[in-house]
Design a protein around this motif. Structure first.
Motif, PDB file in Angstrom:
ATOM      1  N   ALA A 158       0.841  -1.197   0.000  1.00 61.26           N
ATOM      2  CA  ALA A 158       0.000   0.000   0.000  1.00 61.26           C
ATOM      3  C   ALA A 158       0.873   1.242   0.000  1.00 61.26           C
ATOM      4  CB  ALA A 158      -0.919   0.016   1.212  1.00 61.26           C
ATOM      5  N   ARG A 159       0.275   2.321  -0.481  1.00 64.98           N
ATOM      6  CA  ARG A 159       0.926   3.633  -0.468  1.00 64.98           C
ATOM      7  C   ARG A 159      -0.131   4.627   0.004  1.00 64.98           C
ATOM      8  NH1 ARG A 159       5.475   5.696  -3.586  1.00 64.98           N
ATOM      9  NH2 ARG A 159       5.655   3.548  -4.304  1.00 64.98           N
ATOM     10  N   GLU A 160       0.129   5.323   1.094  1.00 65.10           N
ATOM     11  CA  GLU A 160      -0.882   6.203   1.670  1.00 65.10           C
ATOM     12  C   GLU A 160      -0.310   7.565   2.027  1.00 65.10           C
ATOM     13  OE1 GLU A 160      -2.375   5.190   5.510  1.00 65.10           O
ATOM     14  OE2 GLU A 160      -0.471   4.370   6.189  1.00 65.10           O
ATOM     15  N   GLU A 161      -1.165   8.544   2.059  1.00 65.49           N
ATOM     16  CA  GLU A 161      -0.773   9.895   2.438  1.00 65.49           C
ATOM     17  C   GLU A 161      -0.454   9.940   3.931  1.00 65.49           C
ATOM     18  OE1 GLU A 161      -3.835  12.814   2.093  1.00 65.49           O
ATOM     19  OE2 GLU A 161      -2.424  14.504   2.137  1.00 65.49           O
ATOM     20  N   VAL A 162       0.505  10.781   4.285  1.00 66.18           N
ATOM     21  CA  VAL A 162       0.797  11.070   5.683  1.00 66.18           C
ATOM     22  C   VAL A 162       0.312  12.480   5.975  1.00 66.18           C
ATOM     23  CG1 VAL A 162       2.608  11.379   7.410  1.00 66.18           C
ATOM     24  CG2 VAL A 162       2.754   9.497   5.762  1.00 66.18           C
ATOM     25  N   LEU A 163      -0.494  12.624   7.014  1.00 69.44           N
ATOM     26  CA  LEU A 163      -1.112  13.897   7.358  1.00 69.44           C
ATOM     27  C   LEU A 163      -0.393  14.565   8.526  1.00 69.44           C
ATOM     28  CD1 LEU A 163      -4.793  12.614   7.269  1.00 69.44           C
ATOM     29  CD2 LEU A 163      -3.647  13.938   5.483  1.00 69.44           C
ATOM     30  N   LEU A 164      -0.677  15.834   8.707  1.00 73.40           N
ATOM     31  CA  LEU A 164      -0.206  16.560   9.876  1.00 73.40           C
ATOM     32  C   LEU A 164      -1.350  16.614  10.888  1.00 73.40           C
ATOM     33  CD1 LEU A 164       2.199  18.281  10.999  1.00 73.40           C
ATOM     34  CD2 LEU A 164       0.928  20.281  10.193  1.00 73.40           C
ATOM     35  N   ALA A 165      -1.116  16.093  12.086  1.00 73.05           N
ATOM     36  CA  ALA A 165      -2.107  16.144  13.157  1.00 73.05           C
ATOM     37  C   ALA A 165      -1.734  17.277  14.113  1.00 73.05           C
ATOM     38  CB  ALA A 165      -2.159  14.817  13.907  1.00 73.05           C
ATOM     39  N   HIS A 263       4.274  10.710   2.042  1.00 71.85           N
ATOM     40  CA  HIS A 263       3.460   9.510   2.087  1.00 71.85           C
ATOM     41  C   HIS A 263       4.266   8.360   2.680  1.00 71.85           C
ATOM     42  CE1 HIS A 263       5.476   9.361  -1.925  1.00 71.85           C
ATOM     43  NE2 HIS A 263       5.659   8.094  -1.571  1.00 71.85           N
ATOM     44  N   ARG A 264       3.585   7.307   2.989  1.00 71.19           N
ATOM     45  CA  ARG A 264       4.216   6.103   3.521  1.00 71.19           C
ATOM     46  C   ARG A 264       3.965   4.945   2.561  1.00 71.19           C
ATOM     47  NH1 ARG A 264       2.492   2.728   8.947  1.00 71.19           N
ATOM     48  NH2 ARG A 264       0.427   3.125   8.121  1.00 71.19           N
ATOM     49  N   VAL A 265       4.992   4.156   2.317  1.00 75.77           N
ATOM     50  CA  VAL A 265       4.879   2.963   1.478  1.00 75.77           C
ATOM     51  C   VAL A 265       5.042   1.747   2.380  1.00 75.77           C
ATOM     52  CG1 VAL A 265       5.813   1.670  -0.468  1.00 75.77           C
ATOM     53  CG2 VAL A 265       5.813   4.175  -0.517  1.00 75.77           C
ATOM     54  N   LEU A 266       4.011   0.920   2.444  1.00 72.34           N
ATOM     55  CA  LEU A 266       4.058  -0.307   3.236  1.00 72.34           C
ATOM     56  C   LEU A 266       4.539  -1.454   2.356  1.00 72.34           C
ATOM     57  CD1 LEU A 266       0.745  -0.047   5.265  1.00 72.34           C
ATOM     58  CD2 LEU A 266       3.052  -0.043   6.204  1.00 72.34           C
ATOM     59  N   THR A 267       5.607  -2.112   2.796  1.00 71.85           N
ATOM     60  CA  THR A 267       6.224  -3.177   2.008  1.00 71.85           C
ATOM     61  C   THR A 267       6.365  -4.435   2.853  1.00 71.85           C
ATOM     62  OG1 THR A 267       7.492  -1.504   0.805  1.00 71.85           O
ATOM     63  CG2 THR A 267       8.207  -3.779   0.584  1.00 71.85           C
ATOM     64  N   LEU A 268       6.018  -5.569   2.274  1.00 71.08           N
ATOM     65  CA  LEU A 268       6.235  -6.863   2.913  1.00 71.08           C
ATOM     66  C   LEU A 268       7.575  -7.397   2.430  1.00 71.08           C
ATOM     67  CD1 LEU A 268       4.647  -8.820   4.826  1.00 71.08           C
ATOM     68  CD2 LEU A 268       4.078 -10.128   2.755  1.00 71.08           C
ATOM     69  N   VAL A 269       8.488  -7.688   3.378  1.00 70.66           N
ATOM     70  CA  VAL A 269       9.860  -8.071   3.046  1.00 70.66           C
ATOM     71  C   VAL A 269      10.152  -9.453   3.632  1.00 70.66           C
ATOM     72  CG1 VAL A 269      12.285  -7.389   3.156  1.00 70.66           C
ATOM     73  CG2 VAL A 269      10.500  -5.629   3.188  1.00 70.66           C
ATOM     74  N   TRP A 270      10.867 -10.284   2.874  1.00 76.24           N
ATOM     75  CA  TRP A 270      11.261 -11.603   3.381  1.00 76.24           C
ATOM     76  C   TRP A 270      12.594 -12.013   2.768  1.00 76.24           C
ATOM     77  CZ3 TRP A 270       7.483 -10.676  -0.192  1.00 76.24           C
ATOM     78  CH2 TRP A 270       7.581 -11.314  -1.440  1.00 76.24           C
ATOM     79  N   ASN A 271      13.247 -12.995   3.408  1.00 78.75           N
ATOM     80  CA  ASN A 271      14.510 -13.524   2.904  1.00 78.75           C
ATOM     81  C   ASN A 271      14.258 -14.396   1.680  1.00 78.75           C
ATOM     82  OD1 ASN A 271      16.574 -12.482   4.586  1.00 78.75           O
ATOM     83  ND2 ASN A 271      15.965 -13.859   6.232  1.00 78.75           N
ATOM     84  N   ARG A 272      15.039 -14.182   0.651  1.00 78.24           N
ATOM     85  CA  ARG A 272      14.830 -14.869  -0.628  1.00 78.24           C
ATOM     86  C   ARG A 272      14.957 -16.388  -0.482  1.00 78.24           C
ATOM     87  NH1 ARG A 272      18.815 -12.489  -4.299  1.00 78.24           N
ATOM     88  NH2 ARG A 272      17.347 -10.748  -4.209  1.00 78.24           N
ATOM     89  N   ASP A 273      15.938 -16.869   0.266  1.00 76.09           N
ATOM     90  CA  ASP A 273      16.226 -18.306   0.307  1.00 76.09           C
ATOM     91  C   ASP A 273      15.692 -18.998   1.554  1.00 76.09           C
ATOM     92  OD1 ASP A 273      17.641 -18.112  -2.118  1.00 76.09           O
ATOM     93  OD2 ASP A 273      19.443 -17.455  -1.056  1.00 76.09           O
ATOM     94  N   ALA A 274      14.959 -18.290   2.394  1.00 70.67           N
ATOM     95  CA  ALA A 274      14.474 -18.896   3.636  1.00 70.67           C
ATOM     96  C   ALA A 274      13.297 -19.833   3.365  1.00 70.67           C
ATOM     97  CB  ALA A 274      14.046 -17.809   4.617  1.00 70.67           C
ATOM     98  N   PHE A 292      -5.138  -3.399   1.137  1.00 67.23           N
ATOM     99  CA  PHE A 292      -4.671  -3.134   2.491  1.00 67.23           C
ATOM    100  C   PHE A 292      -5.427  -1.956   3.067  1.00 67.23           C
ATOM    101  CE2 PHE A 292      -1.506  -2.777   5.849  1.00 67.23           C
ATOM    102  CZ  PHE A 292      -1.140  -4.109   6.000  1.00 67.23           C
ATOM    103  N   MET A 293      -5.650  -1.936   4.392  1.00 65.24           N
ATOM    104  CA  MET A 293      -6.446  -0.894   5.040  1.00 65.24           C
ATOM    105  C   MET A 293      -5.639   0.387   5.178  1.00 65.24           C
ATOM    106  SD  MET A 293      -8.247  -0.696   8.773  1.00 65.24           S
ATOM    107  CE  MET A 293      -6.824   0.154   9.457  1.00 65.24           C
ATOM    108  N   THR A 294      -5.643   1.188   4.119  1.00 67.85           N
ATOM    109  CA  THR A 294      -4.966   2.487   4.139  1.00 67.85           C
ATOM    110  C   THR A 294      -5.788   3.478   3.352  1.00 67.85           C
ATOM    111  OG1 THR A 294      -3.717   2.034   2.129  1.00 67.85           O
ATOM    112  CG2 THR A 294      -2.671   1.423   4.213  1.00 67.85           C
ATOM    113  N   HIS A 295      -5.460   4.741   3.518  1.00 66.62           N
ATOM    114  CA  HIS A 295      -5.960   5.780   2.634  1.00 66.62           C
ATOM    115  C   HIS A 295      -4.893   6.029   1.584  1.00 66.62           C
ATOM    116  CE1 HIS A 295      -9.700   6.802   4.345  1.00 66.62           C
ATOM    117  NE2 HIS A 295      -9.245   7.372   5.434  1.00 66.62           N
ATOM    118  N   ARG A 296      -5.232   5.876   0.321  1.00 67.12           N
ATOM    119  CA  ARG A 296      -4.290   6.130  -0.751  1.00 67.12           C
ATOM    120  C   ARG A 296      -3.962   7.624  -0.837  1.00 67.12           C
ATOM    121  NH1 ARG A 296      -1.945   1.480  -2.939  1.00 67.12           N
ATOM    122  NH2 ARG A 296      -3.411  -0.205  -2.600  1.00 67.12           N
TER     123      ARG A 296
END
Length: 309
Positions: A158-165, A263-274, A292-296
């Motif tokens: 997912a890729r979502e906007e980051v806001l100022l609170a 913005h924030r980019v959510l990435t799923l990362v894993w070991n290639r050979d595991a 994914f539960m985000t605001h684009r």
């Protein structure tokens, strides 16, 4: 050299502290010290630099640790593969995430779909997630910033906007958008270095040749909204918090930041050979096949409303 020695060494290397390692391993400190000393004797060189009660991995220890973690990871993979072959459920899946709010809907849905899967969740910053992945202690990392793992695979979820609170009543409350220069003197509530919010904040200010003013920094990203709400400063919050926050009763006002790459980019990362258990394979499929539960990141700024984070 035996398996227990290697696991003891790995734990001592992680903490660089004998008493903390002994507490986790539930062994006596003298016994743990003797085990490490026997291992060093077998290797033929000290693996730690010792100064009083303090110990630090030396270059030989750092080199040996990489091989130990690879060997122990292979053994753990072998045990899991045998368990799966015996039909003992789907196996275990271990996931590390920087924040729990982000991963909760994913794991909740996965649990409903696959109740026989054994799920373990770790909360960690980018540095700790990198270590967990390299050591084979987790199958996946849900990261909001790049992880320096050489043999890795990843997929963007997912890729979502980051806001100022901002606190209710703040001079920005009611504004639609603001630039970085306009908030250059504002105090910020943020996380310590290593968390994505701090990294993004410093990148946004650096692009304008500025340094953010900090009023509060901590290790718990979920507490940022609370600190902002009571007036300790303003801060960067992902849009998903605005979506999910109607039930947490922490009032803030939302403002869009007129800045590139906010913005924030959510990435799923894993070991290639595991080795991945059935549970891990199905979690990866589950995460990548569903929205994914985000605001684009929006094309334009909607009207500002006051909600709860």
């Amino acid at each position: 050299m035996d398996l227990q020695q290697l696991r003891y060494f790995q734990t001592v290397a992680r903490y660089e502290h004998i008493s903390r390692a002994a507490q986790e391993l539930r062994v006596a400190q003298p016994s743990l010290s003797r085990t490490v000393a026997r291992l060093e004797a077998e290797i033929g060189t000290p693996l730690f630099d010792r100064r009083g009660r303090r110990i630090r991995l030396n270059p030989y220890g750092t080199l040996f640790l990489r091989h130990v973690e690879r060997a122990l990871s292979e053994l753990d993979d072998g045990r899991r593969a045998v368990r799966e072959a015996q039909g003992l459920g789907l196996g275990r899946v271990c996931l590390a995430s920087e924040t729990l709010l982000t991963v909760t809907p994913l794991l909740g849905g996965f649990r409903l779909a696959y109740p026989r899967a054994d799920i373990r969740l770790f909360q960690a910053n980018a540095e700790e997630m990198t270590r967990l992945l390299r050591a084979g202690e987790v199958d996946f990392c849900l990261a909001s910033q790049p992880l320096p793992v050489a043999e890795r695979e990843s997929v963007e979820l997912a890729r979502e906007e980051v806001l100022l609170a901002v606190p209710p009543g703040h001079w920005l409350d009611g504004q639609e958008s603001v630039t970085i220069r306009e908030i250059a003197e504002e105090p910020f509530v943020t996380t310590r270095r290593g968390h994505w919010q701090r990294t993004l904040l410093e990148q946004l200010f650096a692009s304008e040749g500025l340094t953010p003013q900090l009023s509060c920094e901590g290790n718990e990203p979920g507490a940022t909204q609370d600190m902002i709400s009571v007036g300790l400063g303003i801060g960067l919050i992902p849009a998903v918090s605005r979506q999910a926050g109607t039930h947490t009763r922490v009032p803030v006002a939302w403002v869009h930041l007129d800045a590139p790459d906010c913005h924030r980019v959510l990435t799923l990362v894993w070991n290639r050979d595991a080795h991945l258990s059935d549970a891990a394979v199905r979690l990866r499929e589950f995460a990548t096949e569903r929205p994914f539960m985000t605001h684009r990141v929006p094309d334009q700024h909607p009207a500002r409303t006051q909600e709860h984070v």
